[in-house]
Scaffold this active site. Structure first.
Site, short mmCIF file in Angstrom:
data_model
loop_
_atom_site.label_atom_id
_atom_site.label_comp_id
_atom_site.label_asym_id
_atom_site.label_seq_id
_atom_site.Cartn_x
_atom_site.Cartn_y
_atom_site.Cartn_z
N HIS A 134 -13.54 -1.68 1.11
CA HIS A 134 -12.76 -2.89 1.35
C HIS A 134 -13.48 -4.05 0.68
O HIS A 134 -14.71 -4.12 0.69
CB HIS A 134 -12.59 -3.15 2.85
N TYR A 179 -6.78 4.66 -0.11
CA TYR A 179 -8.13 4.11 0.07
C TYR A 179 -8.26 3.38 1.40
O TYR A 179 -9.37 3.10 1.86
CB TYR A 179 -8.49 3.20 -1.10
N GLU A 198 -30.81 -2.88 15.04
CA GLU A 198 -29.45 -2.49 14.67
C GLU A 198 -28.70 -1.91 15.87
O GLU A 198 -27.54 -2.23 16.13
CB GLU A 198 -29.50 -1.49 13.51
N TRP A 228 0.82 -1.20 0.00
CA TRP A 228 0.00 0.00 0.00
C TRP A 228 0.87 1.26 0.00
O TRP A 228 0.40 2.33 0.37
CB TRP A 228 -0.92 0.00 1.21
N ASP A 238 -11.84 -13.33 4.39
CA ASP A 238 -11.09 -12.13 4.01
C ASP A 238 -9.60 -12.46 3.98
O ASP A 238 -9.00 -12.74 5.02
CB ASP A 238 -11.37 -11.00 5.01
N ASP A 251 -19.63 2.22 15.23
CA ASP A 251 -19.89 3.66 15.21
C ASP A 251 -18.57 4.41 15.19
O ASP A 251 -17.56 3.96 15.73
CB ASP A 251 -20.69 4.08 16.44
N CYS A 294 -6.64 -5.06 -1.58
CA CYS A 294 -7.78 -5.87 -1.15
C CYS A 294 -8.56 -6.50 -2.29
O CYS A 294 -8.97 -7.66 -2.22
CB CYS A 294 -8.71 -5.06 -0.24
#
Length: 828
Positions: A448, A633, A565, A354, A471, A513, A389
């Protein structure tokens, strides 16, 4: 029952543009982009590392934890148990029909145990595995697209074969089929499979005679739905009154066995045919990038059926000693693939970078597919530079689809990277609300990309089957290894972060959050603002059966702001390192803040606007601060290169717009990968002490390549494509490289185009020879030190060759690194 550990641990905080920007690995030379030279040597698969096995570190709690023994060693070139048979074999399979009957001289006939062929002995003179792409087995098992002549089948589903015998088969004859995989095959581990013909099922395997005519014996073989996946060696033993016979091992008779999403008894079963067509058989897809409001898309050639890719996928499992006995479990296989697609701690497929410096390899934005990457890794055994990614995810999709798992590529916009297991994104500011970058270890990636794969989860309580996150991008360690998943999407949705594997980290990526902390006069920090809808704002994937974009946010989280949520977020946070964070909120909010950014184009001036709205019945005075910087990014930003401070007076119920204009010459020297900008907005309301804070990312759009087909496409016939590119920058692009690739059309090919002057329009033409009929996609990209993330695609409908069949040799359809002439025209 006690909650299992998620296994995810955090690494040290990032202090550079990417934790892997300073990777000490240095390649001996820049790998050639050539996809598959002839002949293709295999890497050394016999090397075995000492110390604790990789597999034990990666998945010590899996079902095969007690099988870490000799069967983890790389598969040998042949089977020691059949060495005598190989010595007796002299000519392979004979005719080039792929498993057909050899000539009658008996060159492939094995002798009896005492090396004597006796009168009346039942000798197998040949085997037809019906293995060509047009044969019954490959068609019924949905493996006809693989560019292989060997038999490729899916477990849990019957297949057919024909044995050619020295005499007619009699009821008193005994025929046994045997399959071997691994270095020390054992029946108890499933690595040595014995199938007596005409007898009952053994561990889910059985074989029956379907027809006996003359010297031909037709068999139907049933494989177990939980069979080990991989490449099996195959032989036949017979026993009659005249003696015993064993067919010699023939590499041409090797059998590949894959997971089977068409089999209801396989735990990877998918009950929708349109999903199987898309997520298992589709060789091309879309990967999305950018920001939620500026979504870009690129076509990716997965190429899971290309010649050599299946061997590369199995080599990945071999490379760090996954025990063969564990390869029946898709959960374990996914975990190993997640670890091996990146190079950290295991010399896996791709080196992450990166840093923006890619001179020793390939710019991640330049790749257009997985094939070149996987074949390079198979050919050299060395990690391929470089990936980010979407490259990790694209390669993972290829590997898992190739092995038979329904897999899709997922993009999460505003994706959080939680470094301290708080399950919140914590951003720290000084007393004047200027970001304290040395404390901001958490980051929010503009986007991502990871993977979903479909399977049952017998290792979890009921209700967690279906899509599982995997991932392969190396962000944090899991049980000491850079891998992530598989993690049930249902556990993420409901904040059940104690479910394995790695649920806390993935939950934070999609539903944490963003919490803004301000330094106080005494040096302590106070929460001044909580942004509840900033993370995981949009989750998308390619739609089934089309190239449209499908939103799947609802599968990952309940509607934003809903009671369900909020409950999921607070349940997850209670298991984090700051469980009481929501108890210390203290703020009054009656002024709102929004950011509007135009569709900015690389090389042009841009304007960004901040809109303040007074929702109260009294006037409000806001001291507003704007800080603009470039950003990778991954959320790692550069230094601020433009700022603005302004006091705004708002009448009751009024809105006020503040604009920030930026010229190309102001941002040009600061640009980094992806051309993204980060606007930090902070403000202070004088009357009620409300603090305003927002981070807004936007990107500069790059041009597309325009591809035009110049003649109709037919299998085996040369076709031509025209590529047109307009340089959007007023500066010269140097060392321009085009890449061209498309499964069934063109093997990966790199083309050196030299320099392209500022604002110039160039045209180039390239020929290719299609090798498979049907609707295909040809993908191109452009890369240079000054401009990247430029790509294009065209659909090519290929007509079948007249009277042709099979796959022509495609190895010569790749000339990487050649220099091409370009026709140039003036700027637009």
């Amino acid at each position: 029952m006690p909650a299992p550990s998620s296994g995810m641990t955090t690494g040290s905080p990032r202090s550079d543009v990417g934790r892997w920007g300073g990777n000490p690995w240095q390649p001996p030379m820049t790998p050639s982009p050539e996809a598959e030279p002839e002949p293709e040597p295999e890497p050394d698969r016999h090397a075995h590392q000492g110390g604790r096995p990789f597999w034990a570190r990666c998945c010590g709690c899996c079902s095969c934890q007690n099988t870490i023994d000799d069967d983890r060693r790389p598969e040998p070139r042949g089977d020691p148990g059949l060495s005598r048979a190989r010595e007796a074999s002299s000519g392979g399979r004979g005719p080039s029909s792929g498993g057909r009957r050899p000539d009658t001289r008996g060159s492939t006939v094995n002798t009896a145990r005492d090396s004597t062929i006796r009168e009346g002995m039942l000798v197998v003179t040949g085997v037809d595995l019906l293995s060509s792409p047009s044969d019954q087995n490959r068609q019924e098992h949905h493996t006809d697209e693989f560019e292989y002549k060997e038999l490729i089948i899916r477990r849990g589903q019957p297949f057919h074969m024909v044995l050619f015998l020295s005499r007619p088969y009699e009821s008193s004859d005994h025929v046994t089929l045997e399959l071997f995989i691994g270095n020390n095959p054992e029946v108890g581990k499933g690595t040595h499979v014995i199938i007596p013909v005409g007898q009952g099922a053994s561990r889910g395997w059985k074989a029956q005679v379907t027809n006996s005519s003359g010297k031909n014996l037709n068999l139907q073989v049933h494989t177990a739905p939980n069979a080990i996946i991989g490449k099996f060696r195959f032989t036949v033993r017979t026993r009659s009154e005249a003696g015993e016979f064993q067919l010699p091992f023939d590499p041409c008779n090797e059998i590949y066995i894959l997971f089977n999403p068409w089999c209801p008894e396989d735990i990877v079963y998918v009950d929708r045919e349109d999903w199987r067509q898309e997520y298992v058989l589709n060789e091309c897809g879309r990967i999305y990038y950018g920001t939620e409001t500026q979504i870009g898309e690129r076509t990716w050639n997965y190429g899971q059926f290309d010649h050599g890719v299946l061997d590369a996928c199995l080599y990945i499992l071999d490379q760090r000693g996954m025990p063969y006995g564990g390869r029946s479990d898709p959960i374990s296989v996914c975990r190993v693939v997640s670890a091996m697609v990146n190079s950290l701690d295991d010399n896996g497929i791709l080196i992450g970078n990166w840093s923006g410096e890619y001179s020793r390899g390939t710019n991640p934005s330049a790749w257009v597919g997985s094939v070149e990457i996987l074949l390079s890794y198979l050919r050299t055994g060395s990690s391929v530079p470089y990936g980010q990614c979407w490259v990790f995810a694209g390669v993972t999709t290829t590997v898992l689809r190739c092995l038979g798992l329904a897999t899709r590529t997922i993009t999460n916009f505003s994706s959080a990277h939680d470094t301290d297991t708080s399950l919140t994104m914590d951003i720290y500011f000084d007393e004047n609300m200027k970001p304290l970058e040395h404390l901001n270890h958490d980051s929010v990636w503009n986007f991502h990309v990871w993977n979903d794969c479909w399977m049952k989860r017998p290792d979890l309580p009921s209700g967690f089957d279906g899509w599982q996150v995997v991932d392969a991008t190396p962000q944090e360690t899991s049980s000491g290894i850079f891998c992530c998943g598989p993690c049930s999407v249902q556990s993420i949705k409901n904040g059940l972060v104690y479910m394995k594997y790695d649920t806390p980290f993935i939950f934070a990526e999609v539903n944490s959050d963003k919490i803004y902390w301000q330094r106080q006069g005494d040096g302590s920090f106070k929460i001044v603002y909580v942004e509840e809808k900033a993370i995981g704002s949009l989750v998308v994937t390619k739609a089934v059966g089309s190239n449209m974009r499908e939103e799947v946010t609802h599968t990952y989280k309940h509607p934003e702001g809903s009671e369900a949520e909020r409950k999921a977020v607070e349940t997850a946070a209670a298991h984090g390192s700051k469980p009481n964070v929501y108890a210390i909120r203290d703020s009054v909010e009656d002024v709102t803040l929004q950011v509007e950014a135009q569709d900015a184009v690389m090389g042009q001036d841009l304007t960004v606007c901040v809109v303040l709205t007074n929702c109260s019945s009294s006037p409000r005075t806001v001291k507003l601060h704007l800080y603009l910087s470039v950003t990778f990014y991954t959320g790692v930003s550069g230094s601020v290169f433009k700022e603005s401070k302004k006091e705004v007076v708002l009448a009751p119920g009024a809105s006020e717009r503040t604009a920030l204009s930026v010229a190309y010459k102001e941002y040009r020297v600061h640009l980094v990968d992806q051309g993204a900008m980060l606007l930090n907005v902070s403000g202070h309301v004088k009357e009620n002490k409300q603090v305003l804070a927002k981070q807004h990312t936007f990107r500069l759009r790059t041009p597309d390549l325009s591809l035009t087909l110049l003649r109709a496409a037919m299998v085996g016939q040369e076709c031509e494509v025209q590529i047109v590119f307009q340089n959007p920058l007023p500066v010269t692009l140097t060392n321009v490289v085009f890449r061209l690739e498309g499964s069934g059309l063109q093997r990966p090919k790199a083309l050196n185009a030299g320099d392209i002057e500022g604002n110039k329009r160039v045209t180039l033409c390239q020929t290719f020879v299609p090798v498979k009929p049907g609707s295909r996609q040809l993908i191109a990209s452009l890369d240079s030190p000054q401009l990247s993330q430029v790509h294009g695609v065209i659909q090519v409908d290929v007509a079948p060759a007249a009277g042709g069949s099979g796959f022509p040799d495609t190895r010569g359809n790749s000339r990487s690194g050649e220099t091409i002439p370009i026709a140039s025209r003036g700027g637009a």
